[in-house]
Design a protein around this motif. Structure first.
Motif, PDB file in Angstrom:
ATOM      1  N   PRO A  52       5.939  25.197   7.905  1.00 45.28           N
ATOM      2  CA  PRO A  52       7.179  25.075   8.666  1.00 45.28           C
ATOM      3  C   PRO A  52       7.139  23.824   9.526  1.00 45.28           C
ATOM      4  N   VAL A  53       8.283  23.223   9.759  1.00 45.80           N
ATOM      5  CA  VAL A  53       8.463  22.030  10.580  1.00 45.80           C
ATOM      6  C   VAL A  53       7.908  20.775   9.905  1.00 45.80           C
ATOM      7  N   PHE A  54       6.622  20.791   9.491  1.00 47.26           N
ATOM      8  CA  PHE A  54       6.017  19.596   8.910  1.00 47.26           C
ATOM      9  C   PHE A  54       6.278  19.465   7.410  1.00 47.26           C
ATOM     10  N   GLY A  55       6.714  20.518   6.755  1.00 46.80           N
ATOM     11  CA  GLY A  55       7.041  20.452   5.340  1.00 46.80           C
ATOM     12  C   GLY A  55       5.812  20.399   4.451  1.00 46.80           C
ATOM     13  N   GLU A  56       5.975  19.760   3.284  1.00 49.84           N
ATOM     14  CA  GLU A  56       4.857  19.641   2.347  1.00 49.84           C
ATOM     15  C   GLU A  56       3.773  18.771   2.972  1.00 49.84           C
ATOM     16  N   SER A  81       6.335  13.477  12.413  1.00 48.08           N
ATOM     17  CA  SER A  81       7.536  14.002  13.045  1.00 48.08           C
ATOM     18  C   SER A  81       7.752  15.427  12.556  1.00 48.08           C
ATOM     19  N   PRO A  82       8.081  16.368  13.482  1.00 46.30           N
ATOM     20  CA  PRO A  82       8.307  16.151  14.914  1.00 46.30           C
ATOM     21  C   PRO A  82       6.994  15.995  15.670  1.00 46.30           C
ATOM     22  N   ASN A  83       7.121  15.461  16.888  1.00 43.58           N
ATOM     23  CA  ASN A  83       5.956  15.315  17.752  1.00 43.58           C
ATOM     24  C   ASN A  83       6.382  15.566  19.189  1.00 43.58           C
ATOM     25  N   LEU A  84       5.454  15.351  20.121  1.00 42.51           N
ATOM     26  CA  LEU A  84       5.709  15.695  21.519  1.00 42.51           C
ATOM     27  C   LEU A  84       6.790  14.850  22.178  1.00 42.51           C
ATOM     28  N   ASP A 331      -9.228  10.101  -4.198  1.00 40.35           N
ATOM     29  CA  ASP A 331      -8.815  10.235  -5.599  1.00 40.35           C
ATOM     30  C   ASP A 331      -7.376  10.700  -5.744  1.00 40.35           C
ATOM     31  N   TRP A 332      -6.710  10.920  -4.620  1.00 43.79           N
ATOM     32  CA  TRP A 332      -5.378  11.517  -4.667  1.00 43.79           C
ATOM     33  C   TRP A 332      -4.309  10.482  -4.346  1.00 43.79           C
ATOM     34  N   VAL A 333      -3.094  10.756  -4.787  1.00 42.60           N
ATOM     35  CA  VAL A 333      -1.943   9.909  -4.479  1.00 42.60           C
ATOM     36  C   VAL A 333      -0.892  10.800  -3.824  1.00 42.60           C
ATOM     37  N   ILE A 334      -0.617  10.540  -2.558  1.00 43.02           N
ATOM     38  CA  ILE A 334       0.275  11.390  -1.770  1.00 43.02           C
ATOM     39  C   ILE A 334       1.668  10.761  -1.753  1.00 43.02           C
ATOM     40  N   PRO A 335       2.692  11.489  -2.133  1.00 41.31           N
ATOM     41  CA  PRO A 335       4.028  10.891  -2.231  1.00 41.31           C
ATOM     42  C   PRO A 335       4.707  10.691  -0.878  1.00 41.31           C
ATOM     43  N   HIS A 336       5.704   9.841  -0.884  1.00 35.95           N
ATOM     44  CA  HIS A 336       6.553   9.600   0.286  1.00 35.95           C
ATOM     45  C   HIS A 336       7.103  10.919   0.821  1.00 35.95           C
ATOM     46  N   GLY A 337       7.140  11.033   2.157  1.00 40.73           N
ATOM     47  CA  GLY A 337       7.727  12.221   2.774  1.00 40.73           C
ATOM     48  C   GLY A 337       6.745  13.320   3.093  1.00 40.73           C
ATOM     49  N   TYR A 338       5.521  13.237   2.580  1.00 39.11           N
ATOM     50  CA  TYR A 338       4.509  14.248   2.885  1.00 39.11           C
ATOM     51  C   TYR A 338       3.931  14.000   4.280  1.00 39.11           C
ATOM     52  N   SER A 339       3.496  15.071   4.922  1.00 39.88           N
ATOM     53  CA  SER A 339       2.705  14.966   6.135  1.00 39.88           C
ATOM     54  C   SER A 339       1.231  15.041   5.767  1.00 39.88           C
TER      55      SER A 339
END
Length: 441
Positions: A52-56, A81-84, A331-339
């Motif tokens: 929740p809040v931070f998404g994937e 985001s979100p943050n303090l 070894d990983w590729v993290i997509p745009h929009g991930y936290s």
């Protein structure tokens, strides 16, 4: 718990626990450290969760990968985001990224390091002495709230430069605001506050009160004929300028002062509460600290503080957000929009860096340090806590002052459980101890 692997080709995501996303979110929200431990045990030191809040999100508990995250180009992997900043304001360093963040940190660093810290040590000791005057002898009492009062008064004096009426007003208004704000900081923010009878409405009312007080305080400090000789952070900020000669706006100064308080008040007090809880359950550590305290040496005391921060991590993760089209993480590729969340508490339990990690042993920090990214109670990289040195010296002086005036009675009581207050993890019973006043020599 089954493990699910990503099947996409352009992005190579780490595995994740094969449980419904709703359960992942509930586990993270209500039993975060336990959830991270279970997922790490089954998926390894990097895995995905839907939160929740931070998404994937990708969770990292490997120091090598954590270093990669922390040292990444902030234009590619930046502020989560979100943050303090939702609570602290748009002028807070938490709200800034890239060049703006770098310039603000450059402005904030001098008042919180070096010679400035030496000037604050007197305040650290004075506030500790004021608080411990009323400590009861021979009966249990909580240390967390006294530590909260010490750290609040320290920041109001050393950072805000407050005294007299301003000090009293801020002391009354800020604690309930910080407590409420820490609980709301990672919750979805409504589009309307719906009045003062709602949590967000009360938060807005606290902010209005703060802005009025801090406005008067800024006016008073700016008009002080001795402004150039003052050493509180507010005065230093009012005198400071960026490289182009511009200075911080009044609004940004107010947001930044609040940020320094929120980031350093409760977290430092929580660490000190845990320090008393841990020390009272390890008499051999107490004996070594007592033997050291009347000397100018603080080697073992510093080691004890580091071990408290490791075994009772106050802030258990540091977050970033992927702004680039993708980000290669090992070894990983993290997509745009991930936290990406670095699991600080889990990293502090790694056998590879800390043999027998559940054992409280300050000796592991005497004369040696783990790798930079294995022990990160203040986070890492460009967003590492700017007040880390301030907090470390404050904790050292508070412990030294207490131990010079009291002996702490060892206890065989079970360890206190951890209580999550919204941002910081604190001792559930308040870090209860029994003390006896030392006899003057």
């Amino acid at each position: 718990m089954t493990v699910v692997h990503s099947s996409t080709k352009s992005d190579r995501l780490p595995p994740g626990p094969g449980i419904p996303h709703a359960l992942q979110g509930l586990g993270f929200s209500f039993a975060r450290k336990w959830t991270i431990r279970q997922a790490t045990r089954r998926c390894g030191e990097v895995f995905t969760l839907s939160l929740p809040v931070f998404g994937e999100s990708v969770i990292v508990a490997d120091p090598v990968l954590a270093k990669q995250v922390f040292m990444a180009n902030p234009d590619e992997v930046g502020n989560i985001s979100p943050n303090l900043s939702r609570v602290l304001g748009p002028g807070s360093v938490f709200a800034l990224d890239g060049t703006d963040h770098r310039l603000r940190r450059k402005l904030l660093t001098p008042p919180l390091h070096g010679k400035s810290i030496k000037n604050y040590e007197r305040i650290f000791e004075e506030e500790t002495l004021r608080e411990i005057q009323t400590w009861p002898e021979g009966s249990p009492f909580e240390t967390l709230e006294p530590m909260m009062r010490i750290t609040l008064n320290v920041i109001l004096r050393a950072v805000f430069g407050a005294d007299g009426a301003h000090l009293d007003e801020l002391r009354r208004s800020i604690p309930p605001w910080v407590t409420l704000g820490s609980r709301l900081a990672v919750l979805p923010m409504p589009s309307h506050t719906y009045g003062r009878f709602t949590p967000w409405g009360r938060l807005a009312a606290y902010r209005t009160t703060y802005d009025e007080i801090i406005g008067r305080l800024i006016d008073a400090v700016a008009a002080d004929p001795d402004l150039d000789s003052r050493d509180d952070v507010l005065s230093l900020l009012l005198r400071s300028t960026y490289d182009d000669g511009s200075s911080m706006s009044r609004e940004d100064v107010g947001d930044e002062l609040l940020t320094l308080l929120a980031a350093g008040h409760e977290t430092t007090a929580a660490t000190l509460g845990w320090a008393f809880e841990r020390l009272s359950r390890h008499p051999e550590v107490l004996d070594r600290l007592a033997a050291e305290v009347d000397s100018d040496d603080n080697t073992y005391r510093q080691a004890a503080i580091l071990e408290v921060q490791r075994t009772r991590t106050i802030i258990d993760f540091a977050g970033r957000h992927v702004y680039a089209p993708s980000f290669e993480l090992g070894d990983w590729v993290i997509p745009h929009g991930y936290s990406i969340l670095v699991a600080i508490a889990q990293m502090h339990r790694r056998d590879e860096d800390f043999p027998e990690p559940l054992r409280f042993d300050p000796e592991r920090f005497v004369g040696q340090r783990p790798s930079t990214f294995a022990h990160i109670p203040y986070g890492g990289g460009t967003r590492r806590c700017v007040g880390a040195t301030f907090a470390n010296v404050e904790m050292d002086v508070v412990l030294r002052t207490v131990l010079r005036h009291f002996t702490i009675e060892p206890t065989t009581e079970p360890a206190e459980k951890q209580h999550f207050r919204g941002v910081a993890h604190t001792p559930k019973l308040g870090g209860r101890i029994v003390v006896h006043r030392r006899q003057a020599n």
